[in-house]
Design a protein around this motif. Structure first.
Motif, PDB file in Angstrom:
ATOM      1  N   TRP A  63       0.923  -1.107   0.035  1.00 43.43           N
ATOM      2  CA  TRP A  63       0.063  -0.054  -0.005  1.00 43.43           C
ATOM      3  C   TRP A  63       0.787   1.270   0.088  1.00 43.43           C
ATOM      4  N   LYS A  64       1.859   1.464   0.764  1.00 46.61           N
ATOM      5  CA  LYS A  64       2.736   2.281   0.772  1.00 46.61           C
ATOM      6  C   LYS A  64       3.395   2.661  -0.588  1.00 46.61           C
ATOM      7  N   ARG A  65       3.836   1.599  -1.163  1.00 43.63           N
ATOM      8  CA  ARG A  65       4.551   1.827  -2.586  1.00 43.63           C
ATOM      9  C   ARG A  65       3.580   2.206  -3.300  1.00 43.63           C
ATOM     10  N   LEU A  66       2.299   1.523  -3.439  1.00 45.39           N
ATOM     11  CA  LEU A  66       1.335   1.825  -4.465  1.00 45.39           C
ATOM     12  C   LEU A  66       0.867   3.354  -4.268  1.00 45.39           C
ATOM     13  N   SER A  67       0.485   3.932  -3.182  1.00 42.88           N
ATOM     14  CA  SER A  67       0.078   5.319  -2.969  1.00 42.88           C
ATOM     15  C   SER A  67       1.154   6.148  -3.322  1.00 42.88           C
TER      16      SER A  67
END
Length: 300
Positions: A63-67
């Motif tokens: 999620w951190k990398r996607l966002s």
């Protein structure tokens, strides 16, 4: 009252190759409003979903990398979309659309999302036009915060719900049922609790007989308290990415069967739209519109 989540797409702002498949998300509510199936009171615009509910389902690192738009080019290619802040923000809003529709389903018997059905998103990656998994996020919300004890996922998109199957593979409170074309994307299938792979060209009669033999039995055996219905219309014979042989009327009867069973058994159901990629946009919109027409007729 039928409550329907609607997240505007603004397809004109997308790269040219992605505009056509996204146009249905704006055309469908316009059609439903024009014909009087719904009014603006039926539609609601969800807010972005809180991060905590995303992290109840998805890996924090992913999620951190996607966002933060940090996925590799290979990871982005697998999702099928060029990534942007606008795309990610829209996805987060769609997630809340399905979650809020589920709360409306608890209240009114059914809730719907003019989007969603992002069943190719895994715990830690996206695939096939899916970045986050709305059905899984909403199901986990109901399990954790609403004391729902058993959920049935009825995934009737032409493609297997591989991400949903992976997310719930160790969760006995969620039973995943996927009936899909066996020789189609994804080429590596995950194991749902029940998979029914169909032969290419499967027609209305064969499809509906198999579904009518299977779904009532599942409801009896699993005794779910809540149903998520992935109502993709890529089962149509005209679909560019599907390989089944169903007509628009057959697809409508599929939806009638599912929704009537839920209604008769007093089972709240959340409907996510899923795929639809026919050459003529009118075929896609009509097939999807039937699902909403049936929801109004059966539940209200």
């Amino acid at each position: 009252m039928l409550k329907i989540a609607w997240t505007e797409v603004f397809a004109h702002s997308l790269p040219e190759g992605h505009r056509f498949p996204m146009a249905k998300y704006d055309l469908l509510p316009e059609q439903l409003l024009y014909e009087g199936t719904i009014t603006t009171d039926n539609l609601f615009a969800p807010e972005p979903l809180s991060e905590q509910f995303i992290l109840d389902t998805h890996d924090a690192t992913y999620w951190k990398r996607l966002s933060n738009l940090q996925l590799t080019s290979s990871e982005i290619r697998k999702t099928g979309f060029p990534h942007s802040e606008q795309l990610i923000n829209r996805e987060v809003v769609i997630m809340n659309g399905t979650l809020q529709a589920s709360l409306f389903a608890l209240e009114y018997g059914i809730g719907m999302n003019i989007a969603g059905g992002t069943h190719h998103a895994f715990t830690d990656r996206g695939e096939g036009f899916c970045l986050l998994n709305d059905i899984a996020i909403a199901a986990n919300f109901l399990l954790k915060y609403k004391d729902v004890k058993k959920i049935l996922v009825v995934d009737l998109d032409v493609h297997q719900g591989n991400g949903t199957a992976q997310i719930f593979q160790e969760e006995p409170r969620v039973f995943t049922f996927s009936m899909h074309c066996g020789h189609n994307y994804p080429f590596h299938k995950e194991k749902s609790d029940l998979d029914i792979p169909l032969a290419e060209g499967t027609d209305d009669k064969t499809y509906l007989k198999l579904l009518s033999d299977t779904l009532p039995r599942l409801l009896q055996e699993q005794e779910p308290e809540f149903v998520f219905f992935q109502s993709g219309v890529d089962v149509l014979a005209t679909d560019k990415l599907g390989k089944l042989g169903m007509s628009i009327e057959g697809c409508k009867e599929r939806d009638r069967l599912v929704l009537e069973l839920c209604s008769r058994n007093n089972l709240p159901v959340t409907v996510s739209m899923g795929g639809g990629y026919s050459q003529q946009i009118a075929h896609i919109v009509e097939a999807h519109a039937n699902t909403f027409r049936l929801a109004q007729h059966i539940f209200f």
